[in-house]
Motif scaffolding. Structure first.
Motif, PDB file in Angstrom:
ATOM      1  N   CYS A  85      28.852 -15.320  21.208  1.00  0.00           N
ATOM      2  CA  CYS A  85      28.219 -15.501  19.895  1.00  0.00           C
ATOM      3  C   CYS A  85      28.233 -14.205  19.094  1.00  0.00           C
ATOM      4  N   ARG A  86      28.059 -13.080  19.776  1.00  0.00           N
ATOM      5  CA  ARG A  86      28.151 -11.791  19.072  1.00  0.00           C
ATOM      6  C   ARG A  86      29.562 -11.580  18.546  1.00  0.00           C
ATOM      7  N   ALA A  87      30.565 -11.983  19.328  1.00  0.00           N
ATOM      8  CA  ALA A  87      31.955 -11.848  18.879  1.00  0.00           C
ATOM      9  C   ALA A  87      32.217 -12.715  17.659  1.00  0.00           C
ATOM     10  N   VAL A  88      31.649 -13.920  17.648  1.00  0.00           N
ATOM     11  CA  VAL A  88      31.791 -14.790  16.471  1.00  0.00           C
ATOM     12  C   VAL A  88      31.177 -14.111  15.252  1.00  0.00           C
ATOM     13  N   ASP A  89      29.970 -13.582  15.402  1.00  0.00           N
ATOM     14  CA  ASP A  89      29.314 -12.903  14.281  1.00  0.00           C
ATOM     15  C   ASP A  89      30.144 -11.714  13.794  1.00  0.00           C
ATOM     16  N   ASP A  90      30.717 -10.965  14.733  1.00  0.00           N
ATOM     17  CA  ASP A  90      31.550  -9.824  14.348  1.00  0.00           C
ATOM     18  C   ASP A  90      32.757 -10.269  13.529  1.00  0.00           C
ATOM     19  N   CYS A  91      33.345 -11.400  13.902  1.00  0.00           N
ATOM     20  CA  CYS A  91      34.512 -11.890  13.170  1.00  0.00           C
ATOM     21  C   CYS A  91      34.163 -12.258  11.736  1.00  0.00           C
ATOM     22  N   PHE A  92      32.959 -12.798  11.549  1.00  0.00           N
ATOM     23  CA  PHE A  92      32.574 -13.243  10.206  1.00  0.00           C
ATOM     24  C   PHE A  92      31.875 -12.158   9.392  1.00  0.00           C
ATOM     25  N   ALA A  93      31.431 -11.097  10.029  1.00  0.00           N
ATOM     26  CA  ALA A  93      30.690 -10.051   9.324  1.00  0.00           C
ATOM     27  C   ALA A  93      31.547  -9.404   8.251  1.00  0.00           C
ATOM     28  N   ASP A  94      31.019  -9.354   7.052  1.00  0.00           N
ATOM     29  CA  ASP A  94      31.692  -8.683   5.927  1.00  0.00           C
ATOM     30  C   ASP A  94      33.100  -9.223   5.679  1.00  0.00           C
ATOM     31  N   ALA A  95      33.369 -10.452   6.134  1.00  0.00           N
ATOM     32  CA  ALA A  95      34.702 -11.014   5.954  1.00  0.00           C
ATOM     33  C   ALA A  95      34.818 -11.706   4.608  1.00  0.00           C
ATOM     34  N   ALA A  96      36.042 -11.789   4.145  1.00  0.00           N
ATOM     35  CA  ALA A  96      36.301 -12.474   2.879  1.00  0.00           C
ATOM     36  C   ALA A  96      36.167 -13.979   3.063  1.00  0.00           C
ATOM     37  N   ASP A  97      36.012 -14.690   1.969  1.00  0.00           N
ATOM     38  CA  ASP A  97      35.976 -16.143   2.034  1.00  0.00           C
ATOM     39  C   ASP A  97      37.265 -16.668   2.649  1.00  0.00           C
ATOM     40  N   GLY A  98      37.117 -17.741   3.418  1.00  0.00           N
ATOM     41  CA  GLY A  98      38.293 -18.351   4.021  1.00  0.00           C
ATOM     42  C   GLY A  98      38.595 -17.859   5.415  1.00  0.00           C
ATOM     43  N   VAL A  99      37.778 -16.911   5.929  1.00  0.00           N
ATOM     44  CA  VAL A  99      38.022 -16.411   7.279  1.00  0.00           C
ATOM     45  C   VAL A  99      37.788 -17.521   8.293  1.00  0.00           C
ATOM     46  N   GLU A 100      38.550 -17.481   9.368  1.00  0.00           N
ATOM     47  CA  GLU A 100      38.393 -18.448  10.447  1.00  0.00           C
ATOM     48  C   GLU A 100      38.362 -17.718  11.781  1.00  0.00           C
ATOM     49  N   VAL A 101      37.770 -18.378  12.766  1.00  0.00           N
ATOM     50  CA  VAL A 101      37.901 -17.933  14.143  1.00  0.00           C
ATOM     51  C   VAL A 101      38.463 -19.088  14.955  1.00  0.00           C
ATOM     52  N   VAL A 102      39.155 -18.724  16.019  1.00  0.00           N
ATOM     53  CA  VAL A 102      39.652 -19.695  16.978  1.00  0.00           C
ATOM     54  C   VAL A 102      38.884 -19.479  18.270  1.00  0.00           C
ATOM     55  N   VAL A 103      38.319 -20.563  18.798  1.00  0.00           N
ATOM     56  CA  VAL A 103      37.591 -20.509  20.061  1.00  0.00           C
ATOM     57  C   VAL A 103      38.421 -21.260  21.097  1.00  0.00           C
ATOM     58  N   GLU A 104      38.723 -20.579  22.203  1.00  0.00           N
ATOM     59  CA  GLU A 104      39.630 -21.146  23.202  1.00  0.00           C
ATOM     60  C   GLU A 104      38.990 -21.176  24.585  1.00  0.00           C
ATOM     61  N   GLU A 105      39.499 -22.090  25.388  1.00  0.00           N
ATOM     62  CA  GLU A 105      39.163 -22.035  26.805  1.00  0.00           C
ATOM     63  C   GLU A 105      39.714 -20.740  27.401  1.00  0.00           C
ATOM     64  N   CYS A 106      39.086 -20.274  28.455  1.00  0.00           N
ATOM     65  CA  CYS A 106      39.528 -19.053  29.128  1.00  0.00           C
ATOM     66  C   CYS A 106      40.526 -19.413  30.222  1.00  0.00           C
ATOM     67  N   MET A 107      41.784 -19.120  29.987  1.00  0.00           N
ATOM     68  CA  MET A 107      42.818 -19.402  30.979  1.00  0.00           C
ATOM     69  C   MET A 107      42.761 -18.362  32.094  1.00  0.00           C
ATOM     70  N   VAL A 108      43.264 -18.741  33.248  1.00  0.00           N
ATOM     71  CA  VAL A 108      43.228 -17.871  34.413  1.00  0.00           C
ATOM     72  C   VAL A 108      44.640 -17.641  34.929  1.00  0.00           C
ATOM     73  N   GLY A 109      44.966 -16.370  35.192  1.00  0.00           N
ATOM     74  CA  GLY A 109      46.272 -16.038  35.746  1.00  0.00           C
ATOM     75  C   GLY A 109      46.722 -14.683  35.250  1.00  0.00           C
ATOM     76  N   PRO A 110      47.785 -14.144  35.828  1.00  0.00           N
ATOM     77  CA  PRO A 110      48.337 -12.874  35.345  1.00  0.00           C
ATOM     78  C   PRO A 110      49.028 -13.054  34.000  1.00  0.00           C
ATOM     79  N   GLU A 111      49.097 -11.972  33.231  1.00  0.00           N
ATOM     80  CA  GLU A 111      49.736 -11.995  31.917  1.00  0.00           C
ATOM     81  C   GLU A 111      51.075 -11.270  31.962  1.00  0.00           C
ATOM     82  N   ALA A 112      51.991 -11.731  31.134  1.00  0.00           N
ATOM     83  CA  ALA A 112      53.288 -11.073  30.975  1.00  0.00           C
ATOM     84  C   ALA A 112      53.781 -11.300  29.560  1.00  0.00           C
ATOM     85  N   SER A 113      54.711 -10.460  29.137  1.00  0.00           N
ATOM     86  CA  SER A 113      55.271 -10.543  27.786  1.00  0.00           C
ATOM     87  C   SER A 113      56.749 -10.883  27.853  1.00  0.00           C
TER      88      SER A 113
END
Length: 417
Positions: free
Chosen positions: A163-191
């Motif tokens: 919830c703090r992260a959501v507030d940070d995303c919207f703090a002082d943001a311009a109109d039209g800002v969005e956040v994406v909320v996702e499930e937390c996937m599990v596993g190693p990362e690679a590029s």
């Protein structure tokens, strides 16, 4: 062929260094560049946000190809302005750059094309987002929808943190800002990096990076504290599966929208128990991943980029050194928070066989080299053995005379096995 490179970071120094080795290169310009890039290119004081000025420079100097390093000019439409002026450019249009510019856009595309990724919801209201987070529970992932320099993601272990992260995303943001909320996937990362010509995509190297600021993958997320290539997780079979299930459907989806993707598509992947899933896309080379990719690339970079920009990649088969490469980021103390600029860098080791320190956030002040950003230098080395490559990279780190910097001491620890 004369080339203009846009950008000023470590990624751009690595690209300039590799382009300078091309047998087909005439003059190489960089805007704005940095002191490291100045050793291999002519710096020009162009503002990438001034599209008309960039176009005018390219016409005046008969530039054959523009290579756009960072994401911000691409999202802002620099490639569109160059294409309209019949100037070849390596980098996607603004519409295609939405794959990085809007995480919500990419998630919606994944849903339409059945591309494996985390379940998600998009929100333009903080209260609704927090209510969803509370209902779903933690761990959960909060992402700012727009560009965030690699730092706009919070993997929240608790509902309160989310919830703090959501507030940070919207703090002082311009109109039209969005956040994406996702499930937390599990596993190693690679590029996985892919070159795209609008129709075709070819794999162009793999890497693994370290996002957390401190040893042991602790501390805040950063733009990247180091990387190594190739990724041991991305076997030929895993790479082909990711191309088949993720990358090629993405290209098809972009063509369906009338916005074909040309340039480099950087897929951040989570290798889950169900197979590879897309974390997010970037529409440019990674930083610091570009540094290790360029260290390993044996093919001439210039015709590769030109083919992606203007031709067909179907017959292209880039050659890579089998030797692994490692890069360690030296950052200013305080990074990724506020840092002091202007601290003196006494000396940087000279380039050697299979090793170089790329400049990322440096400048010249009264003829002296100083730090001019958060991530400042990238100590990069290649060797037949990953352990030896790590040792060589840290030997470069230790040879840098810069008391005001810090680095992680465990880069590429996963590759040691």
């Amino acid at each position: 062929m004369d080339v203009l490179l846009i950008g000023s970071g470590g990624r751009e120094h690595a690209l300039a260094w590799k382009l300078r080795q091309s047998a087909e290169l005439g003059r190489l310009f960089a805007a704005p560049g940095n002191p490291g890039i100045a050793k291999v290119a002519e710096l020009v004081p162009l503002d990438a946000a001034d599209h008309a000025a960039v176009v005018a420079f390219c016409k005046r100097e008969a530039i054959g190809l523009v290579v756009v390093g960072p994401e911000v000019p691409l999202v802002a439409g620099l490639a569109d302005a160059l294409c309209e002026a019949d100037i070849a450019v390596f980098g996607p249009s603004a519409a295609a750059a939405r794959l990085e510019g809007s995480k919500g856009f990419t998630k919606d595309l994944c849903a339409r094309k059945d591309i494996p990724t985390a379940c998600y919801r998009r929100f333009s209201n903080a209260g609704e987002a927090k209510a969803y987070v509370t209902a779903e529970g933690a761990p959960i992932v909060i992402k700012a929808d727009g560009l965030a320099a690699g730092k706009g993601v919070t993997v929240a272990a608790t509902v309160d943190e989310a919830c703090r992260a959501v507030d940070d995303c919207f703090a002082d943001a311009a109109d039209g800002v969005e956040v994406v909320v996702e499930e937390c996937m599990v596993g190693p990362e690679a590029s996985l990096f892919c070159l795209c010509d609008g129709e075709n995509a070819i794999a162009f190297g793999t890497a693994e990076d370290h996002k957390r600021a401190f040893d042991g993958d602790r501390g805040p997320n950063t733009g990247g504290m180091g990387a190594y290539s190739p990724s041991g997780l991305m076997t030929p079979e895993m790479t082909e599966r990711a191309m088949r299930e993720i990358v090629r459907p993405t290209l098809e989806g972009m063509r369906d929208l009338g916005t074909p993707f040309r340039g480099v598509l950087y897929a951040g992947l989570m290798l889950t128990a169900d197979g590879p899933k897309l974390i997010e896309y970037n529409v440019r080379f990674g930083d610091p991943e570009a540094q290790v990719l360029m260290m390993r690339l044996e093919s001439d970079l210039l015709p590769i980029l030109l083919t992606a920009a203007t031709g067909s990649l179907e017959e292209l088969e880039p050659r890579w050194s089998p030797e692994p490469a490692v890069t360690v980021v030296l950052a200013a103390k305080g990074y990724p928070g506020a840092v002091e600029k202007g601290t003196a860098i006494g000396s940087v080791p000279e380039e050697g066989k299979g090793e170089i320190v790329f400049h990322a956030g440096t400048a010249l002040k009264d003829g002296r080299l100083v730090a001019n950003g958060g991530r400042v230098l990238n100590a990069t080395a290649r060797d037949a053995d990953i352990g030896r490559a790590i040792e060589r990279a840290y030997a470069l780190v230790d040879a840098v005379d810069w008391p005001d910097g810090f680095c992680r001491r465990d880069i590429a620890h996963r590759a040691r096995g």
